[in-house]
Design a protein around this motif. Structure first.
Motif: not given
Length: 392
Positions: A89-108
């Protein structure tokens, strides 16, 4: 791995220390920013609530937080139950994602996809706006949802701009065009000779008490001079930023500096610092600024940018991230664009797909009427918060 749904602000606060270990350096993923946004923007909203997924693993030492999906649930008669990111919305948050280490990205991602499909009657659409195009965790989530029968569509959502910083200011000047290099040197010489420039920076809460009104005043005056209301005309925007600035200052992640010319504030830069990664300094994220509209001939925007970039280089920071928006000053300073993408996911449920089709047609028609063109059955992303043209 266990996945739990959190819908109360106090539940989010309990995760703060572990949450902040999973940001991969991006300040906009921190608990202070996203949970702080929820407290301001979801307060009193009957049709919106936090809808945060937390993934845990049981170890010999107890439970370990592996990942967080920082989302909210928005309910309406027309659109149904839509999951959206906290902070959009109006605060325009960039780089939104799931929060996790890349090593755990697939599992999460697989854990969250499993939860979403097992509980698909609780949502009609998932909208992940303005994600980095190369985001590993988001890609893994989309693949996992697709494997479970969900349908997704994506569209390009614009660019974030980043400037890779060299080891010295002289190296930085060598990166610039001949004309720009000449302009920078001329601006510095003139300021030193005629304007007694002083660069000040917030170091503690007393400094912030003094600097914050300067920042808001310069930002608002500049936007009003351009015929715009200015971001701080929004009470929620103003409330959120005054709170988050204090929270991030305590966390050592606020960078707010202002330029004085002949003893008077002339320009301000409101920025954040990324976390250290593998012992290396984090990047600088340039969120917003302001200049005195009555002193544009003194080039306060350009001078403020010189000070901030030079400081970042001296601190060994690898990058200046100028965030979303295609303002001309960004490529002028040799920043490069990085694509972002917005994704829309519908669960494998007939009623959800029928609703998505109906609302998609309606939104597409509204887009045609408003803009003379259609998106991908989506609502245009909000414009980034206005920043000052650092070439002026």
């Amino acid at each position: 791995m266990q996945v739990r749904l959190l819908t109360i602000a106090d539940e989010l606060d309990a995760l703060a220390p572990e949450w902040n270990q999973l940001t991969c350096g991006a300040p906009f993923r921190r608990h202070e920013w996203l949970a702080g946004w929820a407290r301001v923007y979801l307060s009193g909203e009957a049709r919106q609530t936090p809808w945060v997924l937390a993934a845990y693993e049981t170890t010999a030492h107890g439970e370990q937080l592996l990942g967080v999906a920082p989302w909210r649930l928005e309910t309406s008669v027309a659109r149904g139950r839509v999951i959206r990111p906290l902070g959009d919305g109006e605060i325009c948050t960039d780089h939104l994602s799931l929060l996790c280490d890349d090593a755990n990205a697939s599992r999460v991602a697989n854990g969250f996809a499993e939860y979403l499909t097992l509980n698909q009657r609780g949502w009609d659409r998932l909208e992940l706006t303005d994600a980095d195009a190369d985001d590993v965790a988001i890609a893994a989530l989309l693949d996992a949802l697709g494997a479970r029968g969900c349908e997704s569509t994506s569209r390009t959502a614009g660019s974030c701009w980043a400037l890779e910083l060299p080891e010295s200011w002289d190296d930085f000047l060598a990166m610039q065009s001949k004309s720009h290099r000449k302009q920078l040197r001329k601006a510095e010489r003139r300021a030193d000779a005629e304007l007694s420039p002083v660069w000040r920076r917030v170091e503690n809460e007393a400094d912030l008490d003094s600097a914050w009104p300067i920042f808001v005043d310069l930002h608002q005056r500049r936007r009003l001079s351009l015929g715009e209301p200015g971001c701080f005309a929004s009470e929620r925007f103003a409330c959120f930023h005054e709170r988050v600035a204090r929270d991030l200052l305590r966390a050592g992640r606020l960078r707010l500096g202002w330029l004085e010319l002949a003893g008077e504030p002339a320009a301000v830069e409101y920025q954040y610092l990324g976390d250290e990664i593998d012992g290396s300094a984090g990047a600088v994220y340039a969120y917003q600024g302001g200049v005195d509209p009555d002193r544009l001939d003194d080039e306060p925007g350009r001078l403020a940018m010189i000070y901030t970039i030079r400081s970042a280089i001296e601190e060994g920071r690898p990058r200046m991230d100028f965030l979303r928006g295609d303002e001309a000053y960004k490529p002028h300073w040799r920043a490069e664009p990085h694509a972002t993408v917005s994704h829309r996911v519908v669960p494998p449920r007939r009623s959800a797909r029928l609703r998505a089709g109906a609302t998609g047609v309606a939104e597409g028609l509204r887009g045609v009427l408003k803009n003379g063109l259609g998106a991908w059955n989506g609502t245009p992303a909000p414009a980034a918060p206005p920043t000052e043209d650092a070439t002026s």
